[in-house]
Enzyme design. Structure first.
Site, PDB file in Angstrom:
ATOM      1  N   LYS A   1      87.179 -10.036  19.719  1.00  0.00           N
ATOM      2  CA  LYS A   1      85.723  -9.935  19.620  1.00  0.00           C
ATOM      3  C   LYS A   1      85.379  -9.074  18.408  1.00  0.00           C
ATOM      4  O   LYS A   1      86.072  -8.102  18.116  1.00  0.00           O
ATOM      5  CB  LYS A   1      85.164  -9.265  20.888  1.00  0.00           C
ATOM      6  CG  LYS A   1      83.701  -9.520  21.128  1.00  0.00           C
ATOM      7  CD  LYS A   1      83.463 -10.790  21.903  1.00  0.00           C
ATOM      8  CE  LYS A   1      81.982 -11.075  22.044  1.00  0.00           C
ATOM      9  NZ  LYS A   1      81.727 -12.263  22.856  1.00  0.00           N
TER      10      LYS A   1
ATOM     11  N   GLY B   1      67.133 -19.623  29.370  1.00  0.00           N
ATOM     12  CA  GLY B   1      67.432 -19.742  27.944  1.00  0.00           C
ATOM     13  C   GLY B   1      68.202 -21.013  27.695  1.00  0.00           C
ATOM     14  O   GLY B   1      68.081 -21.997  28.448  1.00  0.00           O
TER      15      GLY B   1
ATOM     16  N   VAL C   1      71.243 -21.771  28.209  1.00  0.00           N
ATOM     17  CA  VAL C   1      72.079 -22.224  29.326  1.00  0.00           C
ATOM     18  C   VAL C   1      71.236 -22.520  30.571  1.00  0.00           C
ATOM     19  O   VAL C   1      71.394 -23.561  31.210  1.00  0.00           O
ATOM     20  CB  VAL C   1      73.155 -21.166  29.683  1.00  0.00           C
ATOM     21  CG1 VAL C   1      74.011 -21.650  30.839  1.00  0.00           C
ATOM     22  CG2 VAL C   1      74.032 -20.849  28.477  1.00  0.00           C
TER      23      VAL C   1
ATOM     24  N   GLY D   1      66.790 -16.504  34.381  1.00  0.00           N
ATOM     25  CA  GLY D   1      66.937 -16.678  32.941  1.00  0.00           C
ATOM     26  C   GLY D   1      66.966 -18.137  32.544  1.00  0.00           C
ATOM     27  O   GLY D   1      67.857 -18.884  32.933  1.00  0.00           O
TER      28      GLY D   1
HETATM   29  P1  NAD Z   1      69.350 -16.961  25.943  1.00  0.00           P
HETATM   30  O1  NAD Z   1      69.105 -15.723  25.153  1.00  0.00           O
HETATM   31  O2  NAD Z   1      69.089 -18.293  25.309  1.00  0.00           O
HETATM   32  O3  NAD Z   1      68.502 -16.929  27.308  1.00  0.00           O
HETATM   33  C1  NAD Z   1      68.392 -15.826  28.131  1.00  0.00           C
HETATM   34  C2  NAD Z   1      67.068 -15.995  28.886  1.00  0.00           C
HETATM   35  O4  NAD Z   1      66.996 -14.960  29.869  1.00  0.00           O
HETATM   36  C3  NAD Z   1      65.850 -15.865  28.003  1.00  0.00           C
HETATM   37  O5  NAD Z   1      64.971 -16.942  28.255  1.00  0.00           O
HETATM   38  C4  NAD Z   1      65.227 -14.533  28.432  1.00  0.00           C
HETATM   39  O6  NAD Z   1      63.818 -14.517  28.309  1.00  0.00           O
HETATM   40  C5  NAD Z   1      65.669 -14.465  29.879  1.00  0.00           C
HETATM   41  N1  NAD Z   1      65.684 -13.117  30.457  1.00  0.00           N
HETATM   42  C6  NAD Z   1      66.041 -11.954  29.879  1.00  0.00           C
HETATM   43  N2  NAD Z   1      65.922 -10.939  30.753  1.00  0.00           N
HETATM   44  C7  NAD Z   1      65.505 -11.485  31.933  1.00  0.00           C
HETATM   45  C8  NAD Z   1      65.218 -10.956  33.205  1.00  0.00           C
HETATM   46  N3  NAD Z   1      65.326  -9.657  33.472  1.00  0.00           N
HETATM   47  N4  NAD Z   1      64.820 -11.806  34.166  1.00  0.00           N
HETATM   48  C9  NAD Z   1      64.694 -13.120  33.922  1.00  0.00           C
HETATM   49  N5  NAD Z   1      64.938 -13.683  32.723  1.00  0.00           N
HETATM   50  C10 NAD Z   1      65.342 -12.868  31.735  1.00  0.00           C
HETATM   51  O7  NAD Z   1      70.860 -16.862  26.435  1.00  0.00           O
HETATM   52  P2  NAD Z   1      71.818 -18.047  26.870  1.00  0.00           P
HETATM   53  O8  NAD Z   1      72.558 -18.542  25.686  1.00  0.00           O
HETATM   54  O9  NAD Z   1      71.062 -18.996  27.741  1.00  0.00           O
HETATM   55  O10 NAD Z   1      72.895 -17.256  27.761  1.00  0.00           O
HETATM   56  C11 NAD Z   1      72.553 -16.777  29.045  1.00  0.00           C
HETATM   57  C12 NAD Z   1      73.651 -15.846  29.531  1.00  0.00           C
HETATM   58  O11 NAD Z   1      74.889 -16.555  29.565  1.00  0.00           O
HETATM   59  C13 NAD Z   1      73.894 -14.638  28.644  1.00  0.00           C
HETATM   60  O12 NAD Z   1      74.284 -13.559  29.453  1.00  0.00           O
HETATM   61  C14 NAD Z   1      75.070 -15.065  27.779  1.00  0.00           C
HETATM   62  O13 NAD Z   1      75.842 -13.946  27.331  1.00  0.00           O
HETATM   63  C15 NAD Z   1      75.865 -15.901  28.748  1.00  0.00           C
HETATM   64  N6  NAD Z   1      76.692 -16.923  28.111  1.00  0.00           N
HETATM   65  C16 NAD Z   1      76.133 -17.836  27.285  1.00  0.00           C
HETATM   66  C17 NAD Z   1      76.939 -18.796  26.693  1.00  0.00           C
HETATM   67  C18 NAD Z   1      76.344 -19.836  25.776  1.00  0.00           C
HETATM   68  O14 NAD Z   1      77.033 -20.805  25.497  1.00  0.00           O
HETATM   69  N7  NAD Z   1      75.100 -19.702  25.336  1.00  0.00           N
HETATM   70  C19 NAD Z   1      78.317 -18.828  26.956  1.00  0.00           C
HETATM   71  C20 NAD Z   1      78.854 -17.892  27.835  1.00  0.00           C
HETATM   72  C21 NAD Z   1      78.025 -16.937  28.402  1.00  0.00           C
END
Ligand code: NAD
Length: 348
Positions: free
Chosen positions: A80, A183, A185, A181
């Site tokens: 990382k 986002g 995912v 959340g």
């Molecule tokens: P993202 O930043 O696109 O979405 C996160 C969402 O969570 C946002 O819409 C944000 O407004 C919302 N959020 C933040 N705080 C919140 C709360 N307290 N209550 C409710 N909603 C809240 O992130 P992502 O890419 O969708 O990833 C989501 C999670 O999965 C993260 O923890 C990330 O580390 C993990 N992850 C993502 C991937 C990937 O491929 N994107 C891979 C492995 C792990």
């Protein structure tokens, strides 16, 4: 304190510290293991309280990547990078190029990708100075690009294994899933689940996002502070880490926790707490490997989107194996997954 005495230090193979005075680039790259292949893991851009906090994050996250990549069956180790966010040196092409140079100096022992605070456009700038980067924008049908939808697919399949294991149900018809959340995912996961007949309750701090998705999928929206405690069959944390802890676990109202967020347990003992409460926890890194499976296919150039889909499909069976072994050993699922991963990286 010496790096070797930090609790996050786990016989990491190497820890590299970079400081480029000209651009203001400061970064730490931790390589936990290259036992299975080049250490792969994203680059996080974050403002740390101090350099020890950055080091601890790099150590912890690189070990997590070793475990995730091993369980995902990837020919990759775990590493990382953390890039320091510094107010005197806003993110710039010069900083990203210097980071690319730093990565290049490791001769392929570390392969970077996107993580929090970084974008695919940033990856393109890093790629000007190194070929050891993945997650670049790609044409349709090819592996690579935005990992979110791939991660969601893996979470959906792993969750299906957990629903079968705990609830004895095949598929999601009538299964109630609460998603924290929405986002990249969370939204894709919600669409998969809705298409398979799940009943959804969702929350996001961005209310407009939640309202829009609710309209599209007929989901019920609750306030962000309520979602963790919603009565549901499955809780899917897809926003933040450390949401499962001493304070929240006693108040959970779901039979299963299965989501995408990294490091959902604040501490490993929280896995024991969940087990004692009778909540089936699916270890996050076993579930959320779809994104890294996709970007590594791009990096190794070994397979198109179809091949990635086939590899991600294996998450369902892997999750089933972890849950079965945890039952057999009477152990918490996170401890079993860690043990399985350590066996795979030659540290069993
Ligand atoms: P993202 O930043 O696109 O979405 C996160 C969402 O969570 C946002 O819409 C944000 O407004 C919302 N959020 C933040 N705080 C919140 C709360 N307290 N209550 C409710 N909603 C809240 O992130 P992502 O890419 O969708 O990833 C989501 C999670 O999965 C993260 O923890 C990330 O580390 C993990 N992850 C993502 C991937 C990937 O491929 N994107 C891979 C492995 C792990």
């Amino acid at each position: 304190m010496s790096v070797f005495d930090l609790p996050a230090f786990d016989d990491h193979e190497a820890v590299h510290i970079f400081d480029d005075a000209k651009s203001g680039m400061r970064a730490i790259i931790a390589i936990h293991s290259t036992h299975l292949g080049p250490a792969a893991g994203g680059c996080r851009y974050h403002q740390y309280a101090d350099s020890e906090a950055a080091l601890v994050d790099a150590l912890r996250l690189s070990r997590g990547m070793s475990y995730k990549n091993a369980l995902a069956g990837l020919p990759a180790g775990g590493g990382k990078a953390v890039l320091f966010k510094r107010s005197a040196f806003p993110k710039s092409d010069a900083i990203l190029e210097a980071l690319g140079g730093a990565i290049s100096s490791l001769n392929g022992n570390y392969v970077t990708a996107e993580d929090i605070g970084m974008s695919d456009a940033d990856m393109e700038v890093i790629a000007r100075r190194t070929k050891h980067v993945s997650g670049l924008p790609v044409a349709g049908g090819k592996a690579g690009g935005n990992p979110g939808p791939w991660t969601a697919e893996g979470v959906f399949l792993g969750m299906r294994a957990a629903v079968r294991h705990r609830l004895g149900r095949e598929g999601f018809k009538g299964v109630h899933v609460a998603i924290q959340g929405l986002g990249s995912v969370g939204i894709a996961l919600a669409r998969h689940l809705a298409a398979d007949g799940a009943r959804l309750t969702v929350a996001d701090i961005d209310e407009a996002k939640a309202a829009q998705l609710a309209g599209e999928l007929r989901a019920h929206v609750v306030a962000p502070e309520e979602i963790l405690f919603t009565e549901a069959d499955v809780l899917a944390p897809c926003a933040l880490g450390a949401v499962l802890n001493e304070e929240t676990i006693p108040a959970l109202n779901a039979e299963i926790v299965a989501g995408a967020a990294n490091n959902q347990l604040r501490r490993p003992e929280d896995g024991d707490r969940l087990k004692e409460r009778g909540v089936l926890y699916v270890p996050d890194y076993a579930l959320n490997a779809g994104g890294i499976i996709n970007v590594m296919a791009e990096y190794f150039g070994d397979g198109d989107a179809e091949a990635v889909k086939t590899r991600i499909a294996k998450i369902e069976d892997r999750v089933a194996k972890i849950l079965t072994r945890a039952d057999q050993e009477g152990e918490a699922t996170n401890r079993v997954a860690d043990q399985m991963a350590r066996e795979l990286i030659g540290r069993g």
